[in-house]
Design a protein around this motif. Sequence first.
Motif, PDB file in Angstrom:
ATOM      1  N   SER A 361     -17.103 -76.380  29.581  1.00  0.00           N
ATOM      2  CA  SER A 361     -18.140 -75.183  30.646  1.00  0.00           C
ATOM      3  C   SER A 361     -18.983 -74.411  28.869  1.00  0.00           C
ATOM      4  O   SER A 361     -17.444 -74.446  27.751  1.00  0.00           O
ATOM      5  CB  SER A 361     -17.776 -74.216  31.169  1.00  0.00           C
ATOM      6  OG  SER A 361     -17.650 -75.243  32.327  1.00  0.00           O
ATOM      7  N   PRO A 362     -19.875 -74.330  28.850  1.00  0.00           N
ATOM      8  CA  PRO A 362     -19.456 -73.744  27.431  1.00  0.00           C
ATOM      9  C   PRO A 362     -19.871 -72.205  27.196  1.00  0.00           C
ATOM     10  O   PRO A 362     -19.523 -71.717  28.523  1.00  0.00           O
ATOM     11  CB  PRO A 362     -21.220 -74.005  26.725  1.00  0.00           C
ATOM     12  CG  PRO A 362     -21.871 -74.030  28.319  1.00  0.00           C
ATOM     13  CD  PRO A 362     -20.834 -74.926  29.369  1.00  0.00           C
ATOM     14  N   ARG A 363     -19.471 -71.998  26.330  1.00  0.00           N
ATOM     15  CA  ARG A 363     -19.151 -70.428  25.524  1.00  0.00           C
ATOM     16  C   ARG A 363     -19.607 -70.452  24.499  1.00  0.00           C
ATOM     17  O   ARG A 363     -19.264 -70.832  23.757  1.00  0.00           O
ATOM     18  CB  ARG A 363     -17.682 -70.290  26.704  1.00  0.00           C
ATOM     19  CG  ARG A 363     -16.555 -70.674  25.467  1.00  0.00           C
ATOM     20  CD  ARG A 363     -15.152 -70.355  26.129  1.00  0.00           C
ATOM     21  NE  ARG A 363     -13.755 -70.463  25.593  1.00  0.00           N
ATOM     22  CZ  ARG A 363     -13.746 -70.549  24.555  1.00  0.00           C
ATOM     23  NH1 ARG A 363     -13.894 -69.580  24.029  1.00  0.00           N
ATOM     24  NH2 ARG A 363     -12.512 -71.312  23.560  1.00  0.00           N
ATOM     25  N   VAL A 364     -19.170 -68.728  24.404  1.00  0.00           N
ATOM     26  CA  VAL A 364     -20.165 -68.516  23.026  1.00  0.00           C
ATOM     27  C   VAL A 364     -18.641 -68.115  21.701  1.00  0.00           C
ATOM     28  O   VAL A 364     -18.022 -67.973  22.533  1.00  0.00           O
ATOM     29  CB  VAL A 364     -20.742 -67.212  22.925  1.00  0.00           C
ATOM     30  CG1 VAL A 364     -21.247 -66.642  21.121  1.00  0.00           C
ATOM     31  CG2 VAL A 364     -21.846 -67.068  23.837  1.00  0.00           C
ATOM     32  N   LEU A 365     -18.603 -69.507  21.048  1.00  0.00           N
ATOM     33  CA  LEU A 365     -17.536 -69.172  19.847  1.00  0.00           C
ATOM     34  C   LEU A 365     -17.385 -68.213  18.957  1.00  0.00           C
ATOM     35  O   LEU A 365     -17.059 -68.632  17.867  1.00  0.00           O
ATOM     36  CB  LEU A 365     -17.438 -70.447  19.434  1.00  0.00           C
ATOM     37  CG  LEU A 365     -17.324 -71.306  20.910  1.00  0.00           C
ATOM     38  CD1 LEU A 365     -17.361 -72.762  20.024  1.00  0.00           C
ATOM     39  CD2 LEU A 365     -16.159 -70.874  21.373  1.00  0.00           C
TER      40      LEU A 365
END
Length: 398
Positions: A361-365
């Motif tokens: 799942s996408p998440r802010v990196l």
Amino acid sequence: MSIYIVGCIVEHIGHNPHEESIFRRPMGGNVPLGVAALEDKIVQQAVVTVLNEIYEVDFKGFSYGFRPGRGPHQALDALVVGIQRKRVNWVLDADIRNFYDSLSHEWTLKFIEHRVADRRIRRLIQKWLKAGVSEDGQWSETNVGTPQGSVVSPLLANAYLHYVFDLWVEAWRKKVAKGDVIVVRYADDLVVGFEHRTEAERFLEEFRERLAKFGLELHAEKTRLIEFGRFAAQDRKRRGEGKPDTFTFLGFTHYCGMTRKNGAFMVWRKTAKKRMVAKLRAIKAELRYRMHEPVASVGEWLQRVVVGYYRYHAVPGNTDRLYVFGQRLRRLWRLTLSRRSQTGMLPWDRLKPIFNRWIPSPRVLHPYPSCTLRRHSSKVGAVCVNALVRFCAGGDQR
């Protein structure tokens, strides 16, 4: 001593022009890529290592491309903070037409002579520039340009634009501009922000003349001067015009917005549509090729692809685009799995455990740009973030 050793090595190795070849662009068209012999790559890397120590003293703070310790996200963050902290109302999104193919050999060697006195190194660079390309078994010499993919090409391009653009724009900002001017350059991709429209228009005209002196020109269709900044939205609304235009830099579309907390002006970024479409097309072609491989094998490959994609594009404000990318990726994989099953389209419920296992799942990196610069300021001992904006976005040399 290092330069002398490199010069001696190449005298014994020589250069094989037939190691150059033509590769096809993913989106169509041909581009010359320098595929040198292993020995040449070693020599080129040795020369680049030495020249980096020389030119890092000269290169400007707003130049980020292919430099030690610098990367695209630093350029992106400097641009955002520069627009938010400075009085920027107009943005010039400039594109140099076929820069790597139009680079003048004569001017390149003249620029190198400013800092490199060793004739053997200059002779090496001249040979690499004229190495030529091989297409359909026919070798042809190159009189202009530098092959993309060559180890030495990024450094030569930076040195070329250092004299053609960086030194000139810094002098122009100090002597001509009355308002704020910010500059961010990553290789041949550059963005310039202005406080006043008249100065932006004057700069664009003089920039065209400057490039023409060195055999370069701006791409008419891709170079745009747009109203962009803190007051762009309200000024255009007052005139009965639409929302401010957007511009694309390093794979991200930049647009004017506000923060959710207090409604303050904010430059938001989202993955450029062309970048996402090109990536999905490449994945679709590879999935087709891997159609009959085990699901786990394809899943491991997709996981690496997605993680790499998120590692670059997972910036604040871009989460929606990342979700869209992940959903379209699932559709492509579902279509591939359904085709090989020969039982019709597989239901989502059956594929959900597979997708959850292999597609993260996408998440802010990446942190917000201002946080990045604050962390950098603590490292260099700066007291004020505004001073760091000058450092990063075109104010001070270093």
